[in-house]
Motif scaffolding. Structure first.
Motif, PDB file in Angstrom:
ATOM      1  N   GLU A 151      55.940  65.459  61.312  1.00 32.46           N
ATOM      2  CA  GLU A 151      55.239  64.187  61.345  1.00 32.46           C
ATOM      3  C   GLU A 151      56.151  63.124  61.972  1.00 32.46           C
ATOM      4  OE1 GLU A 151      53.881  63.164  57.485  1.00 32.46           O
ATOM      5  OE2 GLU A 151      52.639  64.961  57.252  1.00 32.46           O
ATOM      6  N   LEU A 152      55.617  62.426  62.970  1.00 35.54           N
ATOM      7  CA  LEU A 152      56.392  61.398  63.668  1.00 35.54           C
ATOM      8  C   LEU A 152      55.653  60.076  63.569  1.00 35.54           C
ATOM      9  CD1 LEU A 152      57.383  63.457  66.853  1.00 35.54           C
ATOM     10  CD2 LEU A 152      58.726  63.096  64.771  1.00 35.54           C
ATOM     11  N   PRO A 153      55.899  59.313  62.498  1.00 37.58           N
ATOM     12  CA  PRO A 153      55.207  58.028  62.310  1.00 37.58           C
ATOM     13  C   PRO A 153      55.571  57.040  63.408  1.00 37.58           C
ATOM     14  CG  PRO A 153      57.006  58.271  60.734  1.00 37.58           C
ATOM     15  CD  PRO A 153      56.860  59.589  61.428  1.00 37.58           C
ATOM     16  N   SER A 154      54.769  56.004  63.530  1.00 39.29           N
ATOM     17  CA  SER A 154      55.014  55.000  64.575  1.00 39.29           C
ATOM     18  C   SER A 154      56.342  54.291  64.350  1.00 39.29           C
ATOM     19  CB  SER A 154      53.878  53.977  64.597  1.00 39.29           C
ATOM     20  OG  SER A 154      53.776  53.326  63.345  1.00 39.29           O
ATOM     21  N   THR A 155      56.872  53.730  65.419  1.00 36.39           N
ATOM     22  CA  THR A 155      58.192  53.114  65.380  1.00 36.39           C
ATOM     23  C   THR A 155      58.208  51.792  64.623  1.00 36.39           C
ATOM     24  OG1 THR A 155      58.718  54.127  67.506  1.00 36.39           O
ATOM     25  CG2 THR A 155      60.091  52.278  66.807  1.00 36.39           C
ATOM     26  N   GLY A 156      57.168  51.001  64.797  1.00 40.52           N
ATOM     27  CA  GLY A 156      57.173  49.673  64.178  1.00 40.52           C
ATOM     28  C   GLY A 156      57.689  48.629  65.146  1.00 40.52           C
ATOM     29  N   PRO A 182      61.769  56.525  63.160  1.00 32.57           N
ATOM     30  CA  PRO A 182      62.319  56.271  61.822  1.00 32.57           C
ATOM     31  C   PRO A 182      61.624  57.099  60.746  1.00 32.57           C
ATOM     32  CG  PRO A 182      60.859  54.491  62.473  1.00 32.57           C
ATOM     33  CD  PRO A 182      61.012  55.380  63.681  1.00 32.57           C
ATOM     34  N   ASN A 183      62.383  57.440  59.707  1.00 33.71           N
ATOM     35  CA  ASN A 183      61.826  58.164  58.553  1.00 33.71           C
ATOM     36  C   ASN A 183      61.120  59.457  58.959  1.00 33.71           C
ATOM     37  OD1 ASN A 183      62.596  55.950  56.804  1.00 33.71           O
ATOM     38  ND2 ASN A 183      60.825  54.848  57.614  1.00 33.71           N
ATOM     39  N   SER A 184      61.736  60.158  59.890  1.00 34.21           N
ATOM     40  CA  SER A 184      61.173  61.429  60.353  1.00 34.21           C
ATOM     41  C   SER A 184      62.306  62.417  60.562  1.00 34.21           C
ATOM     42  CB  SER A 184      60.414  61.230  61.674  1.00 34.21           C
ATOM     43  OG  SER A 184      61.322  61.056  62.758  1.00 34.21           O
ATOM     44  N   VAL A 185      61.950  63.669  60.886  1.00 37.04           N
ATOM     45  CA  VAL A 185      62.974  64.689  61.130  1.00 37.04           C
ATOM     46  C   VAL A 185      63.829  64.346  62.343  1.00 37.04           C
ATOM     47  CG1 VAL A 185      61.821  66.616  59.994  1.00 37.04           C
ATOM     48  CG2 VAL A 185      61.197  66.034  62.350  1.00 37.04           C
ATOM     49  N   LEU A 186      63.294  63.535  63.251  1.00 35.60           N
ATOM     50  CA  LEU A 186      64.070  63.144  64.423  1.00 35.60           C
ATOM     51  C   LEU A 186      65.077  62.043  64.118  1.00 35.60           C
ATOM     52  CD1 LEU A 186      61.519  63.269  67.373  1.00 35.60           C
ATOM     53  CD2 LEU A 186      63.654  64.528  67.186  1.00 35.60           C
ATOM     54  N   SER A 187      64.965  61.432  62.958  1.00 37.32           N
ATOM     55  CA  SER A 187      65.949  60.419  62.576  1.00 37.32           C
ATOM     56  C   SER A 187      67.209  61.059  61.999  1.00 37.32           C
ATOM     57  CB  SER A 187      65.354  59.437  61.572  1.00 37.32           C
ATOM     58  OG  SER A 187      65.049  60.076  60.350  1.00 37.32           O
ATOM     59  N   GLU A 188      67.194  62.376  61.839  1.00 36.34           N
ATOM     60  CA  GLU A 188      68.351  63.122  61.335  1.00 36.34           C
ATOM     61  C   GLU A 188      69.122  63.709  62.511  1.00 36.34           C
ATOM     62  OE1 GLU A 188      67.377  62.907  57.058  1.00 36.34           O
ATOM     63  OE2 GLU A 188      69.188  63.361  58.216  1.00 36.34           O
TER      64      GLU A 188
END
Length: 425
Positions: free
Chosen positions: A235-240, A162-168
């Motif tokens: 940047e790939l923040p944690s999933t939660g 979430p909230n990363s370039v991979l969420s696009e």
């Protein structure tokens, strides 16, 4: 040229890095009538933020895919027309980390090779063409938005990252594409479409010395771009917390996807390939049609032939997506999570199943070795060392169940799970 020999398969890979930085890989195939070439750029959808000569740049989502489209559109012709005239088949695609341009032909190899190198390395961008392309890509985006399988896949990845370039989405969305300017396209091209950030892989009917000479002659006529300092900012923040993402579309039955995000450190090169193959074997042992677990799910009428899984191991991240259409979505999610939880306890007892799975994979690889498209599709020149289909087979040959078990346990001990459920409106 450097020679990498594969004596067990009577194959050779010739490697040469040209003075401008372009690395060329040539694999002649005796008895083949076709030739396939892939010009790869180490640049994908996740590379929209970077430092260029120390200055931070943020570009709209979908810029890499947009640029791929624009490369084919020249001043007064379309590149596909040139390939069609020579009888070649051509294509291109953008992934999270790469953009590839390719052709396959049984004739006029040199002419097609020049077309490939020239259209990628000699860009033609105008404000008018950039604006016109937006409408074309908007149609493509809207088409995929109406595809439940596509939406489930990318919603799963977005929930994992979430909230990363991979969420696009790789293509971005209508809003982000609308923000792309001529300056964005030109900057992306100058930053990443550089010879030292590209590789050329050719296999099939070819003479290595002659082909290399053609490539060198082609490159000699092109200006070498000035050096730049580029640092990718991914940047790939944690999933939660684990959640169930739910949405509604026109589907005949609910569609379930289960995403597994790997949070362990993955090595590069052949060690990274070993990791990828081991996890693929793990999923096959528990989720392929030959597995006990699959058979139970099928006979309990929880899954059908739409059931599938795929594993992605890319630059800096890796994940698996399991998907199926089912009338029992909650039960399927529950059963899949239990199967995954049981893998560490059960995997060491599957020695016979492991050997059968290895034999089946060997058969798949042998079949692929007779296809230039499959050979080029398995090649990767951007992971620190060139990796071919023959390297994959050698890794599989030496792999033991203990190897698979160790890698599976590392992956599963830190894995993050997310679910997506698409139901009818």
């Amino acid at each position: 040229m450097e020679l990498i020999d594969y004596p067990n398969y009577n194959e050779k890979l010739f490697v040469q890095t040209l003075s401008n930085g372009l690395t060329v890989y040539l694999q002649p195939k005796a008895g083949f009538n076709k030739t396939t070439a892939v010009l790869g750029v180490n640049y994908g959808s996740i590379d929209s933020q970077f430092l260029l000569n120390g200055e931070k740049v943020i570009q709209p989502a979908g810029i890499a895919h947009f640029l791929e489209h624009k490369m084919f559109d020249k001043k007064d012709y379309d590149v596909f027309e040139l390939f069609n005239k020579t009888g070649a088949r051509s294509n291109a695609f953008t992934s999270f980390t790469k953009t590839n341009y390719l052709f396959s032909t049984a004739e006029s190899f040199k002419d097609n090779l020049d077309i490939l190198l020239d259209f990628v390395q000699i860009p033609y961008f105008t404000q008018e063409k950039v604006e016109r392309e937006k409408g074309i890509i908007d149609q493509e985006i809207n088409m995929y938005k109406n595809d439940p399988d596509n939406q489930a896949y990318f919603e799963t990845i977005a929930s994992l990252y979430p909230n990363s370039v991979l969420s696009e989405d790789i293509a971005g969305d209508v809003a982000s594409v609308g923000k792309i300017t001529l300056a964005d396209v030109e900057l992306a091209y100058k930053t990443f479409y550089r010879p030292e950030n590209m590789s050329l892989f050719i296999t099939g009917k070819l003479d290595p010395s002659e082909t290399l000479r053609w490539i060198e002659d082609n490159q000699a006529g092109k200006q070498v771009p000035k050096p730049v300092r580029v640092k990718r900012l991914v940047e790939l923040p944690s999933t939660g917390d684990e959640t169930i993402q739910q949405s509604k579309m026109d589907v005949s039955r609910p569609k379930v996807t289960l995403g597994l995000r790997g949070n362990d450190q993955v090595p590069t090169g052949r060690e990274g390939l070993k990791y990828e193959i081991a996890l693929s074997v793990m999923f096959d042992l528990f989720l392929s049609e030959n597995s006990v677990e699959y058979d139970k799910l099928y006979h309990d009428e929880i899954i059908d032939d739409s059931f599938s899984w795929e594993f992605e191991n890319e630059r800096g991240f890796h994940f698996a997506v399991i998907s199926c259409d089912t009338a029992k979505p909650r039960e399927l999610i529950k059963r899949l999570k239990q199967i995954i939880a049981d893998i560490p306890e059960k995997i060491d007892s599957l020695s016979d199943e492991f050997q059968l799975q290895k034999n089946e994979l060997f058969g798949n690889y042998i079949e692929m070795m007779d296809s230039e498209e499959a050979i080029s599709g398995q090649f990767d020149g951007f992971i620190g060392e060139p990796v071919t289909i023959y390297d994959e087979v050698e890794i599989l040959k030496s792999m033991t169940l203990a190897d698979v078990s160790a890698i599976a346990n590392d992956f599963l001990s830190r894995v993050t799970v997310q679910e997506v459920l698409i139901q009818n409106r």
